[in-house]
Design a protein around this motif. Sequence first.
Motif, PDB file in Angstrom:
ATOM      1  N   SER A  93       0.855  -1.188   0.000  1.00 32.18           N
ATOM      2  CA  SER A  93       0.000   0.000   0.000  1.00 32.18           C
ATOM      3  C   SER A  93       0.890   1.237   0.000  1.00 32.18           C
ATOM      4  CB  SER A  93      -0.923   0.026   1.224  1.00 32.18           C
ATOM      5  OG  SER A  93      -0.164   0.201   2.411  1.00 32.18           O
ATOM      6  N   HIS A 126      -0.401  -3.170  -4.790  1.00 36.81           N
ATOM      7  CA  HIS A 126      -1.462  -3.508  -3.851  1.00 36.81           C
ATOM      8  C   HIS A 126      -1.679  -5.018  -3.748  1.00 36.81           C
ATOM      9  CE1 HIS A 126      -3.586   0.641  -3.900  1.00 36.81           C
ATOM     10  NE2 HIS A 126      -3.011   0.451  -2.730  1.00 36.81           N
ATOM     11  N   GLY A 163      -4.401  -8.127  -3.728  1.00 35.70           N
ATOM     12  CA  GLY A 163      -5.525  -8.335  -4.625  1.00 35.70           C
ATOM     13  C   GLY A 163      -6.597  -9.205  -3.995  1.00 35.70           C
ATOM     14  N   LEU A 218     -10.909  -6.610   1.834  1.00 38.50           N
ATOM     15  CA  LEU A 218     -11.222  -6.887   0.429  1.00 38.50           C
ATOM     16  C   LEU A 218     -12.116  -8.112   0.305  1.00 38.50           C
ATOM     17  CD1 LEU A 218      -7.859  -6.254  -1.477  1.00 38.50           C
ATOM     18  CD2 LEU A 218     -10.027  -5.081  -1.834  1.00 38.50           C
ATOM     19  N   VAL A 278      -8.337   0.885   0.801  1.00 40.35           N
ATOM     20  CA  VAL A 278      -9.260  -0.197   0.434  1.00 40.35           C
ATOM     21  C   VAL A 278     -10.699   0.199   0.735  1.00 40.35           C
ATOM     22  CG1 VAL A 278      -9.943  -2.571   0.951  1.00 40.35           C
ATOM     23  CG2 VAL A 278      -7.522  -1.985   0.801  1.00 40.35           C
ATOM     24  N   ALA A 328     -13.958  -3.793  -5.349  1.00 38.99           N
ATOM     25  CA  ALA A 328     -13.036  -4.933  -5.330  1.00 38.99           C
ATOM     26  C   ALA A 328     -12.825  -5.488  -6.734  1.00 38.99           C
ATOM     27  CB  ALA A 328     -13.575  -6.017  -4.405  1.00 38.99           C
ATOM     28  N   GLU A 363     -10.731  -2.702  -8.990  1.00 39.95           N
ATOM     29  CA  GLU A 363      -9.418  -2.158  -8.670  1.00 39.95           C
ATOM     30  C   GLU A 363      -8.407  -3.152  -8.088  1.00 39.95           C
ATOM     31  OE1 GLU A 363      -9.526   1.490  -6.471  1.00 39.95           O
ATOM     32  OE2 GLU A 363     -11.442   2.094  -7.351  1.00 39.95           O
ATOM     33  N   PHE A 364      -8.822  -4.370  -7.747  1.00 41.37           N
ATOM     34  CA  PHE A 364      -7.913  -5.228  -6.982  1.00 41.37           C
ATOM     35  C   PHE A 364      -7.795  -6.650  -7.530  1.00 41.37           C
ATOM     36  CE2 PHE A 364      -9.222  -1.867  -4.067  1.00 41.37           C
ATOM     37  CZ  PHE A 364      -8.010  -1.495  -3.495  1.00 41.37           C
TER      38      PHE A 364
END
Length: 388
Positions: free
Chosen positions: A148, A171, A173, A294, A314, A363, A366-367
């Motif tokens: 982060s 980041h 995931g 997440l 997050v 979620a 972006e992840f």
Amino acid sequence: MKVGLLTREYPPDVYGGAGVHVEFLARELRSLVDLDVHCWGEGGADGLLRHRAWPALDGANDALRTFSVDLSMAAALAGRDVVHSHTWYAHLAGHIGKLLHGIPHVMTSHSLEPLRPWKAEQLGGGYALSSWAERTAAETADAVIAVSGAMREDILACYPAIDPVKVHGVHNGIDTELYRPDHDTDVLERLGIDPRRPYVLFVGRITRQKGVPHLLRAARRLDRDVQLVLCAGAPDTPEIDAEFRTLFEELSRTRAGVQWIPEMLPRPQIVQLLTHAAVFACPSVYEPLGIVNLEAMACGAAVVASDVGGIPEVVADGTTGLLVPYEEKEPDRFEHDLGLLLNRLATDPERAAAMGTAGRYRAQREFGWGTVARRTVEVYEEILHADR
């Protein structure tokens, strides 16, 4: 490109966010590089080598036992082009592997020993050893990956000898196919959770870092109809275990619907618990990112979390959940505000549902783990080209 990935945790022995990270990162990396995973345990398989602590150190300090695993891992890295370590349990192996085999070392920092002084309670003098191992690896690594932006700042503050150019942000995931809403209720019913009543859910280890005692004290402020479900195990020390049990018993005597699940549940069961939670609680006092948030968001749960570390990267405050300011010197205020916000969402199902929907969308957008893996390979390529 031949990569050696070093970790303590790997399926089926995953108990924390770093283990989850390595599990999914390895899955995605296998299609991009020639990957060997080195982890703790017995046996092995193609592309997976398990290492155990030396029997001569049975009963010794855990840090010494860790170092014996690190030496075994380092010896097995011959022929790799890059070594990539995760957590202090494997960082020394990465450092020694770099020196022994003349290959670049990438380390991913999931947490920092200087920011976890309570580890001395668990490791005793081993905390000085774990801190030394982390510092040595960090200051000599060819690249350091921070999970982060907040973690990147912490790394540079704790280890100012590191060239900032070497610290890369990638980041954590989430797999939104594995973590997706499950509207069945069989798991809830088997565990004795009333699906007709809202519940606040915690999933994590019983550690100082995860702030479970704060949550138990905050839960005194929940409405009587709100349940509290704690999927909490693996206490760091007998002292934190005793504190947890005392607070749990005190709370259980004053209200119904307080449920403690000490065993580690399979992922599908956790997914169902997350799906039906009115609110997911993350009371951590230190969290570089927080994969568990997440996971909750991907299952459509609103989140109430402490405003520390990478959590604000997050959890979008007011959109996917609510953030609670944390100050170490004001625990009572933190617990008051945590209880207030948990209760606010647990008793407002429409708002909680809207935040859960927004959380899953965030979620997914972006992840993704594919993005994490590709960015990680870019770090490998950058340091390999720099060596030429």
